[in-house]
Design a protein around this motif. Structure first.
Motif, PDB file in Angstrom:
ATOM      1  N   ASP A 261       0.834  -1.204   0.000  1.00  0.00           N
ATOM      2  CA  ASP A 261       0.000   0.000   0.000  1.00  0.00           C
ATOM      3  C   ASP A 261       0.869   1.255   0.000  1.00  0.00           C
ATOM      4  OD1 ASP A 261      -2.325  -1.467   0.015  1.00  0.00           O
ATOM      5  OD2 ASP A 261      -2.575  -1.403   2.184  1.00  0.00           O
ATOM      6  N   GLU A 262       1.896   1.258   0.830  1.00  0.00           N
ATOM      7  CA  GLU A 262       2.803   2.408   0.904  1.00  0.00           C
ATOM      8  C   GLU A 262       3.609   2.557  -0.380  1.00  0.00           C
ATOM      9  OE1 GLU A 262       3.694   2.249   5.735  1.00  0.00           O
ATOM     10  OE2 GLU A 262       4.875   1.022   4.343  1.00  0.00           O
ATOM     11  N   LEU A 263       4.016   1.432  -0.939  1.00  0.00           N
ATOM     12  CA  LEU A 263       4.806   1.453  -2.166  1.00  0.00           C
ATOM     13  C   LEU A 263       4.021   2.073  -3.317  1.00  0.00           C
ATOM     14  CD1 LEU A 263       7.375   0.655  -3.710  1.00  0.00           C
ATOM     15  CD2 LEU A 263       6.332  -1.595  -4.112  1.00  0.00           C
ATOM     16  N   ARG A 264       2.738   1.728  -3.407  1.00  0.00           N
ATOM     17  CA  ARG A 264       1.882   2.291  -4.459  1.00  0.00           C
ATOM     18  C   ARG A 264       1.904   3.810  -4.434  1.00  0.00           C
ATOM     19  NH1 ARG A 264      -1.842  -1.708  -3.423  1.00  0.00           N
ATOM     20  NH2 ARG A 264      -3.034  -0.363  -2.019  1.00  0.00           N
ATOM     21  N   VAL A 265       1.725   4.375  -3.241  1.00  0.00           N
ATOM     22  CA  VAL A 265       1.642   5.831  -3.117  1.00  0.00           C
ATOM     23  C   VAL A 265       3.007   6.464  -3.362  1.00  0.00           C
ATOM     24  CG1 VAL A 265       1.128   7.727  -1.532  1.00  0.00           C
ATOM     25  CG2 VAL A 265      -0.320   5.689  -1.539  1.00  0.00           C
ATOM     26  N   GLU A 266       4.066   5.852  -2.848  1.00  0.00           N
ATOM     27  CA  GLU A 266       5.407   6.429  -2.992  1.00  0.00           C
ATOM     28  C   GLU A 266       5.868   6.424  -4.446  1.00  0.00           C
ATOM     29  OE1 GLU A 266       8.675   8.418  -1.594  1.00  0.00           O
ATOM     30  OE2 GLU A 266       6.880   7.831  -0.472  1.00  0.00           O
ATOM     31  N   LEU A 267       5.509   5.390  -5.170  1.00  0.00           N
ATOM     32  CA  LEU A 267       5.952   5.256  -6.558  1.00  0.00           C
ATOM     33  C   LEU A 267       5.023   5.979  -7.534  1.00  0.00           C
ATOM     34  CD1 LEU A 267       8.362   3.732  -7.832  1.00  0.00           C
ATOM     35  CD2 LEU A 267       6.807   1.820  -8.277  1.00  0.00           C
ATOM     36  N   ALA A 268       3.869   6.415  -7.047  1.00  0.00           N
ATOM     37  CA  ALA A 268       2.832   6.989  -7.914  1.00  0.00           C
ATOM     38  C   ALA A 268       3.293   8.139  -8.806  1.00  0.00           C
ATOM     39  CB  ALA A 268       1.633   7.422  -7.072  1.00  0.00           C
ATOM     40  N   PRO A 269       4.087   9.104  -8.299  1.00  0.00           N
ATOM     41  CA  PRO A 269       4.506  10.202  -9.195  1.00  0.00           C
ATOM     42  C   PRO A 269       5.309   9.709 -10.396  1.00  0.00           C
ATOM     43  CG  PRO A 269       4.838  10.817  -6.906  1.00  0.00           C
ATOM     44  CD  PRO A 269       4.514   9.356  -6.912  1.00  0.00           C
ATOM     45  N   LEU A 270       6.133   8.688 -10.201  1.00  0.00           N
ATOM     46  CA  LEU A 270       6.922   8.148 -11.310  1.00  0.00           C
ATOM     47  C   LEU A 270       6.039   7.386 -12.293  1.00  0.00           C
ATOM     48  CD1 LEU A 270      10.135   6.888  -9.450  1.00  0.00           C
ATOM     49  CD2 LEU A 270       9.846   8.962 -10.820  1.00  0.00           C
ATOM     50  N   VAL A 271       5.026   6.709 -11.776  1.00  0.00           N
ATOM     51  CA  VAL A 271       4.081   6.017 -12.652  1.00  0.00           C
ATOM     52  C   VAL A 271       3.326   7.051 -13.490  1.00  0.00           C
ATOM     53  CG1 VAL A 271       2.021   4.545 -12.747  1.00  0.00           C
ATOM     54  CG2 VAL A 271       3.825   4.049 -11.085  1.00  0.00           C
ATOM     55  N   ALA A 272       2.936   8.157 -12.847  1.00  0.00           N
ATOM     56  CA  ALA A 272       2.223   9.220 -13.568  1.00  0.00           C
ATOM     57  C   ALA A 272       3.095   9.821 -14.670  1.00  0.00           C
ATOM     58  CB  ALA A 272       1.782  10.308 -12.582  1.00  0.00           C
ATOM     59  N   GLU A 273       4.372  10.018 -14.388  1.00  0.00           N
ATOM     60  CA  GLU A 273       5.276  10.541 -15.415  1.00  0.00           C
ATOM     61  C   GLU A 273       5.353   9.594 -16.612  1.00  0.00           C
ATOM     62  OE1 GLU A 273       9.133  11.518 -13.966  1.00  0.00           O
ATOM     63  OE2 GLU A 273       8.385  12.831 -12.380  1.00  0.00           O
ATOM     64  N   ALA A 274       5.449   8.306 -16.323  1.00  0.00           N
ATOM     65  CA  ALA A 274       5.518   7.320 -17.403  1.00  0.00           C
ATOM     66  C   ALA A 274       4.191   7.215 -18.141  1.00  0.00           C
ATOM     67  CB  ALA A 274       5.910   5.955 -16.838  1.00  0.00           C
ATOM     68  N   ALA A 275       3.087   7.467 -17.434  1.00  0.00           N
ATOM     69  CA  ALA A 275       1.755   7.372 -18.045  1.00  0.00           C
ATOM     70  C   ALA A 275       1.546   8.420 -19.135  1.00  0.00           C
ATOM     71  CB  ALA A 275       0.675   7.514 -16.978  1.00  0.00           C
ATOM     72  N   MET A 276       2.341   9.478 -19.125  1.00  0.00           N
ATOM     73  CA  MET A 276       2.233  10.487 -20.184  1.00  0.00           C
ATOM     74  C   MET A 276       2.569   9.888 -21.545  1.00  0.00           C
ATOM     75  SD  MET A 276       3.634  14.087 -18.595  1.00  0.00           S
ATOM     76  CE  MET A 276       5.228  13.486 -18.019  1.00  0.00           C
ATOM     77  N   PHE A 277       3.401   8.851 -21.531  1.00  0.00           N
ATOM     78  CA  PHE A 277       3.824   8.213 -22.781  1.00  0.00           C
ATOM     79  C   PHE A 277       3.219   6.818 -22.961  1.00  0.00           C
ATOM     80  CE2 PHE A 277       7.144  10.946 -21.043  1.00  0.00           C
ATOM     81  CZ  PHE A 277       7.280  11.872 -22.061  1.00  0.00           C
ATOM     82  N   ASP A 278       3.093   6.080 -21.846  1.00  0.00           N
ATOM     83  CA  ASP A 278       2.639   4.687 -21.912  1.00  0.00           C
ATOM     84  C   ASP A 278       1.177   4.499 -21.538  1.00  0.00           C
ATOM     85  OD1 ASP A 278       5.245   3.767 -22.574  1.00  0.00           O
ATOM     86  OD2 ASP A 278       5.811   3.858 -20.462  1.00  0.00           O
ATOM     87  N   GLY A 279       0.518   5.582 -21.100  1.00  0.00           N
ATOM     88  CA  GLY A 279      -0.837   5.438 -20.588  1.00  0.00           C
ATOM     89  C   GLY A 279      -0.778   4.792 -19.208  1.00  0.00           C
ATOM     90  N   TRP A 280      -1.941   4.621 -18.596  1.00  0.00           N
ATOM     91  CA  TRP A 280      -2.003   4.004 -17.268  1.00  0.00           C
ATOM     92  C   TRP A 280      -2.003   2.485 -17.447  1.00  0.00           C
ATOM     93  CZ3 TRP A 280      -1.167   7.012 -13.162  1.00  0.00           C
ATOM     94  CH2 TRP A 280      -1.331   8.390 -13.337  1.00  0.00           C
TER      95      TRP A 280
ATOM     96  N   VAL B   1       7.586  -6.606  -8.395  1.00  0.00           N
ATOM     97  CA  VAL B   1       7.064  -6.105  -7.118  1.00  0.00           C
ATOM     98  C   VAL B   1       6.121  -4.929  -7.371  1.00  0.00           C
ATOM     99  CG1 VAL B   1       7.662  -5.035  -4.907  1.00  0.00           C
ATOM    100  CG2 VAL B   1       9.100  -6.865  -5.847  1.00  0.00           C
ATOM    101  N   ALA B   2       6.525  -4.027  -8.247  1.00  0.00           N
ATOM    102  CA  ALA B   2       5.680  -2.879  -8.570  1.00  0.00           C
ATOM    103  C   ALA B   2       4.374  -3.323  -9.215  1.00  0.00           C
ATOM    104  CB  ALA B   2       6.431  -1.925  -9.495  1.00  0.00           C
ATOM    105  N   ARG B   3       4.471  -4.297 -10.112  1.00  0.00           N
ATOM    106  CA  ARG B   3       3.259  -4.805 -10.767  1.00  0.00           C
ATOM    107  C   ARG B   3       2.304  -5.418  -9.752  1.00  0.00           C
ATOM    108  NH1 ARG B   3       2.697  -6.525 -16.207  1.00  0.00           N
ATOM    109  NH2 ARG B   3       3.924  -5.179 -17.589  1.00  0.00           N
ATOM    110  N   LEU B   4       2.856  -6.106  -8.773  1.00  0.00           N
ATOM    111  CA  LEU B   4       2.030  -6.704  -7.725  1.00  0.00           C
ATOM    112  C   LEU B   4       1.334  -5.609  -6.920  1.00  0.00           C
ATOM    113  CD1 LEU B   4       1.121  -9.231  -6.151  1.00  0.00           C
ATOM    114  CD2 LEU B   4       3.188  -8.975  -4.749  1.00  0.00           C
ATOM    115  N   ALA B   5       2.053  -4.544  -6.628  1.00  0.00           N
ATOM    116  CA  ALA B   5       1.489  -3.451  -5.833  1.00  0.00           C
ATOM    117  C   ALA B   5       0.297  -2.801  -6.532  1.00  0.00           C
ATOM    118  CB  ALA B   5       2.566  -2.407  -5.546  1.00  0.00           C
ATOM    119  N   TYR B   6       0.367  -2.684  -7.850  1.00  0.00           N
ATOM    120  CA  TYR B   6      -0.700  -2.022  -8.601  1.00  0.00           C
ATOM    121  C   TYR B   6      -1.714  -2.992  -9.211  1.00  0.00           C
ATOM    122  CZ  TYR B   6       1.950   2.312  -8.199  1.00  0.00           C
ATOM    123  OH  TYR B   6       2.607   3.418  -7.706  1.00  0.00           O
ATOM    124  N   GLY B   7      -1.501  -4.273  -8.987  1.00  0.00           N
ATOM    125  CA  GLY B   7      -2.451  -5.244  -9.527  1.00  0.00           C
ATOM    126  C   GLY B   7      -2.455  -5.289 -11.035  1.00  0.00           C
TER     127      GLY B   7
END
Length: 226
Positions: free
Chosen positions: A13-32, A50-56
């Motif tokens: 749960d904590e990992l999802r939130v901490e990594l979220a800004p980087l996922v958002a940056e990548a989503a500009m090019f790769d989508g969500w 591990v990241a994939r597991l965190a975000y399902g």
């Protein structure tokens, strides 16, 4: 950028939130998508599995899980940057304006990620979750603004602010003006409208003896007090 050693100590749960800004940056090019999660993980040297597991990733609703984590991170950053004790020194309308503006400032340079998020959130299957996310952010803002209402006002204030924020986000996502001047002007107009509504509503909910009465006014004009 988050430190790998710190990330490895977090639960999912904590990992999802901490990594979220980087996922958002990548989503500009790769989508969500899972690709955005992989890019975010690789940027900090984290095992993508591990990241994939965190975000399902691979499960239904993974995109909304990513978006919800991004919103949760903005909520948390807002609370740290604008504590209630600091906001208490200004008027309510200025508190709300600062809170919404903080959120908009956090999205500068991330407009494409926001546009893609809004498209995902608008899908019929995501309507309920999107409304809940908007409500939660509005609740967080009103609490920081010092609102302690527990009656009908509690719900009406949050519904109104959630609608204001959603409309402002839509304008921001397409705003090409310098320093997002059009969005700032739109926000100021909407807040002014909300404050007028709150003032009128407060009058309607005053104790009976304190309410404005046209009949009583006409009576006083006809039979002035001696």
């Amino acid at each position: 950028m988050p430190d790998l050693a710190t990330l490895e100590t977090l639960d999912l749960d904590e990992l999802r939130v901490e990594l979220a800004p980087l996922v958002a940056e990548a989503a500009m090019f790769d989508g969500w998508t899972g690709a955005a999660v992989d890019s975010a993980a690789q940027a900090v040297g984290l095992d993508p599995a591990v990241a994939r597991l965190a975000y399902g990733v691979g499960e239904s609703g993974a995109a909304m899980t990513m978006i919800a984590a991004w919103i949760a991170r903005i909520d948390a950053d807002m609370a740290r940057a604008l504590p209630a004790s600091e906001l208490a020194t200004v008027k309510v309308r200025e508190r709300i304006r600062r809170l919404v503006q903080f959120r908009l400032d956090a999205l500068v340079g991330m407009e494409e990620a926001l546009r893609r998020a809004l498209i995902e959130m608008a899908r019929p299957r995501n309507t309920a979750q999107s409304l809940k996310l908007g409500w939660n952010s509005a609740d967080a803002m009103w609490r920081l603004a010092g609102d302690t209402a527990t009656d009908l006002n509690h719900y009406s204030k949050r519904a109104t602010l959630a609608a204001l924020y959603a409309a402002t986000l839509a304008v921001f996502a397409e705003d090409r003006s310098e320093d997002h001047a059009e969005t700032r002007a739109f926000l100021d107009r909407r807040i002014e409208g909300v404050m007028r509504f709150e003032k009128i509503k407060a009058g309607l909910f005053k104790p009976k003896g304190e309410r404005f009465s046209p009949v009583r006014l006409l009576g006083r004009l006809r039979y002035p007090a001696r």
